[in-house]
Design a protein around this motif. Structure first.
Motif, PDB file in Angstrom:
ATOM      1  N   GLY A 131       0.793  -1.223   0.000  1.00 23.69           N
ATOM      2  CA  GLY A 131       0.000   0.000   0.000  1.00 23.69           C
ATOM      3  C   GLY A 131       0.823   1.269   0.000  1.00 23.69           C
ATOM      4  N   LEU A 132       2.148   1.134   0.010  1.00 24.43           N
ATOM      5  CA  LEU A 132       3.024   2.312   0.062  1.00 24.43           C
ATOM      6  C   LEU A 132       3.433   2.762  -1.330  1.00 24.43           C
ATOM      7  N   PHE A 133       3.741   4.068  -1.463  1.00 26.15           N
ATOM      8  CA  PHE A 133       4.254   4.596  -2.719  1.00 26.15           C
ATOM      9  C   PHE A 133       5.752   4.342  -2.840  1.00 26.15           C
ATOM     10  N   PHE A 134       6.377   4.003  -1.725  1.00 21.69           N
ATOM     11  CA  PHE A 134       7.817   3.749  -1.692  1.00 21.69           C
ATOM     12  C   PHE A 134       8.106   2.903  -0.462  1.00 21.69           C
ATOM     13  N   ASP A 135       9.268   2.283  -0.423  1.00 21.50           N
ATOM     14  CA  ASP A 135       9.670   1.502   0.741  1.00 21.50           C
ATOM     15  C   ASP A 135      10.404   2.419   1.713  1.00 21.50           C
ATOM     16  N   PRO A 136       9.833   2.695   2.875  1.00 17.34           N
ATOM     17  CA  PRO A 136      10.444   3.649   3.806  1.00 17.34           C
ATOM     18  C   PRO A 136      11.813   3.206   4.320  1.00 17.34           C
ATOM     19  N   GLU A 137      12.173   1.940   4.138  1.00 18.97           N
ATOM     20  CA  GLU A 137      13.484   1.475   4.592  1.00 18.97           C
ATOM     21  C   GLU A 137      14.615   2.189   3.849  1.00 18.97           C
ATOM     22  N   PHE A 138      14.305   2.646   2.637  1.00 16.82           N
ATOM     23  CA  PHE A 138      15.346   3.254   1.817  1.00 16.82           C
ATOM     24  C   PHE A 138      15.298   4.780   1.822  1.00 16.82           C
ATOM     25  N   TRP A 139      14.457   5.360   2.685  1.00 18.73           N
ATOM     26  CA  TRP A 139      14.383   6.812   2.802  1.00 18.73           C
ATOM     27  C   TRP A 139      14.564   7.198   4.259  1.00 18.73           C
ATOM     28  N   ASN A 140      15.243   8.302   4.478  1.00 11.27           N
ATOM     29  CA  ASN A 140      15.297   8.825   5.852  1.00 11.27           C
ATOM     30  C   ASN A 140      14.060   9.697   6.090  1.00 11.27           C
ATOM     31  N   PHE A 141      13.893  10.169   7.320  1.00 15.33           N
ATOM     32  CA  PHE A 141      12.669  10.900   7.629  1.00 15.33           C
ATOM     33  C   PHE A 141      12.578  12.210   6.848  1.00 15.33           C
ATOM     34  N   LEU A 142      13.710  12.851   6.583  1.00 15.41           N
ATOM     35  CA  LEU A 142      13.678  14.112   5.834  1.00 15.41           C
ATOM     36  C   LEU A 142      13.035  13.901   4.467  1.00 15.41           C
ATOM     37  N   MET A 143      13.411  12.805   3.778  1.00 18.82           N
ATOM     38  CA  MET A 143      12.838  12.513   2.463  1.00 18.82           C
ATOM     39  C   MET A 143      11.344  12.181   2.588  1.00 18.82           C
ATOM     40  N   ILE A 144      11.011  11.414   3.621  1.00 13.32           N
ATOM     41  CA  ILE A 144       9.607  11.063   3.827  1.00 13.32           C
ATOM     42  C   ILE A 144       8.789  12.325   4.079  1.00 13.32           C
ATOM     43  N   LYS A 145       9.330  13.224   4.913  1.00  8.35           N
ATOM     44  CA  LYS A 145       8.626  14.468   5.236  1.00  8.35           C
ATOM     45  C   LYS A 145       8.406  15.307   3.979  1.00  8.35           C
ATOM     46  N   GLN A 146       9.452  15.465   3.167  1.00  5.99           N
ATOM     47  CA  GLN A 146       9.342  16.283   1.954  1.00  5.99           C
ATOM     48  C   GLN A 146       8.251  15.741   1.025  1.00  5.99           C
ATOM     49  N   ASN A 147       8.243  14.425   0.855  1.00  7.37           N
ATOM     50  CA  ASN A 147       7.275  13.832  -0.065  1.00  7.37           C
ATOM     51  C   ASN A 147       5.857  13.860   0.495  1.00  7.37           C
ATOM     52  N   CYS A 148       5.733  13.698   1.806  1.00  6.30           N
ATOM     53  CA  CYS A 148       4.401  13.786   2.419  1.00  6.30           C
ATOM     54  C   CYS A 148       3.854  15.201   2.298  1.00  6.30           C
ATOM     55  N   LEU A 149       4.700  16.188   2.554  1.00 10.43           N
ATOM     56  CA  LEU A 149       4.258  17.582   2.450  1.00 10.43           C
ATOM     57  C   LEU A 149       3.879  17.924   1.015  1.00 10.43           C
ATOM     58  N   ALA A 150       4.603  17.336   0.058  1.00 10.11           N
ATOM     59  CA  ALA A 150       4.273  17.568  -1.347  1.00 10.11           C
ATOM     60  C   ALA A 150       2.890  17.003  -1.669  1.00 10.11           C
ATOM     61  N   LEU A 151       2.588  15.845  -1.098  1.00 13.80           N
ATOM     62  CA  LEU A 151       1.274  15.242  -1.321  1.00 13.80           C
ATOM     63  C   LEU A 151       0.168  16.052  -0.644  1.00 13.80           C
ATOM     64  N   LEU A 152       0.500  16.683   0.475  1.00 15.40           N
ATOM     65  CA  LEU A 152      -0.486  17.522   1.177  1.00 15.40           C
ATOM     66  C   LEU A 152      -0.818  18.778   0.396  1.00 15.40           C
ATOM     67  N   GLY A 153       0.153  19.291  -0.361  1.00 14.63           N
ATOM     68  CA  GLY A 153      -0.077  20.485  -1.137  1.00 14.63           C
ATOM     69  C   GLY A 153      -0.346  21.698  -0.250  1.00 14.63           C
ATOM     70  N   ASP A 154      -1.402  22.419  -0.557  1.00 16.20           N
ATOM     71  CA  ASP A 154      -1.718  23.652   0.185  1.00 16.20           C
ATOM     72  C   ASP A 154      -2.105  23.379   1.641  1.00 16.20           C
ATOM     73  N   LYS A 155      -2.562  22.158   1.926  1.00 10.91           N
ATOM     74  CA  LYS A 155      -2.948  21.834   3.294  1.00 10.91           C
ATOM     75  C   LYS A 155      -1.757  21.956   4.246  1.00 10.91           C
ATOM     76  N   ALA A 156      -0.552  21.734   3.713  1.00 16.42           N
ATOM     77  CA  ALA A 156       0.634  21.769   4.561  1.00 16.42           C
ATOM     78  C   ALA A 156       0.900  23.162   5.113  1.00 16.42           C
ATOM     79  N   PHE A 157       0.318  24.184   4.494  1.00 15.31           N
ATOM     80  CA  PHE A 157       0.573  25.574   4.886  1.00 15.31           C
ATOM     81  C   PHE A 157      -0.628  26.221   5.557  1.00 15.31           C
ATOM     82  N   ASP A 158      -1.669  25.397   5.795  1.00 17.18           N
ATOM     83  CA  ASP A 158      -2.882  25.953   6.448  1.00 17.18           C
ATOM     84  C   ASP A 158      -2.587  26.276   7.918  1.00 17.18           C
TER      85      ASP A 158
END
Length: 272
Positions: free
Chosen positions: A245-272
């Motif tokens: 169910g994941l878009f990527f395997d989190p084992e190969f990403w650190n939290f900074l990468m996960i955070k960046q991609n999650c915020l990108a998926l949130l779009g404008d909601k991330a700045f509300d």
């Protein structure tokens, strides 16, 4: 009184004729006793196989009939009546009264046969005929309540099976399953993180993102089989199912990468 007398004397054809006449009467038919008495007659007659076809009563009234039958000490009949209402509901995918029916069925099944293994086997048989995946929740509730520690592992396995169904048209249901797994395994950080990410991908909300952020800020933990609520086999069968169910395997990403991609998926909601 005449109907009760005929049943007590096992004069079933006469009793059924009288009871059916009462059921066909617009006023007398409102008394649930006659519906209950009809089921009793069917159970006592060679026409027992008609029990499933004879259920024309509303489920709520049916539940009252089942409870009254049980109060009279007729556990086997009550169980059969319960199944005669429950089975069509499962086959049709109808959730009306399903929680009550499954709860009552579980009590009657265990009273009829106290074996926990038989109970679990019967649950699986009913789950196999169900057409609405949402029925896993009442079944998991009764399994967890009645089976004890082993029930939790069975619930996790049920969730794993449910996730392998095609749930693309029902993302809310899929999210609920991930939340259930997280609830069942609160001390398994790896599982919790995967479930949180999966829920975020489905919901795309700030709340679900904050859960991901909180879990990834926790110190990494080595998996300890001894402290796990489920067998090692079950856990490692579950992990690849969850990762689908994941878009990527989190084992190969650190939290900074996960955070960046999650915020990108949130779009404008991330700045509300």
């Amino acid at each position: 009184l005449r109907a009760r007398y005929l049943i007590a004397c096992e004069r079933i054809p006469e009793a059924m004729a009288l009871i059916k006449s009462c059921i066909n009467h617009p006023d007398i038919s409102k008394d649930l006793y006659f519906h209950q008495a009809l089921f009793t007659c069917l159970y006592m007659s060679p026409l027992e196989d008609q029990l499933f076809q004879e259920v024309l009563t509303d489920c709520k009234s049916g539940i009252e009939i089942i409870c009254n039958t049980e109060k009279e000490g007729k556990t086997t009949l009550a169980l059969q009546l319960c199944e005669s209402f429950l089975v069509p509901q499962l086959q049709n995918g109808d959730m009306y009264c399903i929680w009550d029916l499954i709860f009552i069925w579980s009590k009657l099944q265990l009273k009829s046969n106290p074996s926990k293994q038989v109970f679990v086997d019967q649950c699986y048989q009913l789950l196999r005929i169900a057409t609405n995946v949402r029925v896993i929740f009442p079944f998991m509730k009764v399994i967890k309540d009645e089976v004890g520690e082993d029930g939790l592992q069975i619930c996790v396995e049920i969730c794993g099976c449910a996730l392998q169904l095609d749930l693309r048209e029902d993302p809310n249901m899929k999210s609920l399953i991930y939340k259930a797994i997280a609830h069942f395994l609160p001390n398994d950080l790896e599982i919790l993180r995967i479930c949180a990410l999966s829920i975020f991908f489905l919901e795309r909300t700030l709340e679900s993102y904050y859960t991901v952020e909180h879990l990834y800020k926790c110190a990494d933990e080595e998996y300890n089989e001894c402290s796990s609520s489920v067998q090692n086999r079950v856990r490692f069968e579950l992990l690849p199912i969850l990762k689908k169910g994941l878009f990527f395997d989190p084992e190969f990403w650190n939290f900074l990468m996960i955070k960046q991609n999650c915020l990108a998926l949130l779009g404008d909601k991330a700045f509300d």
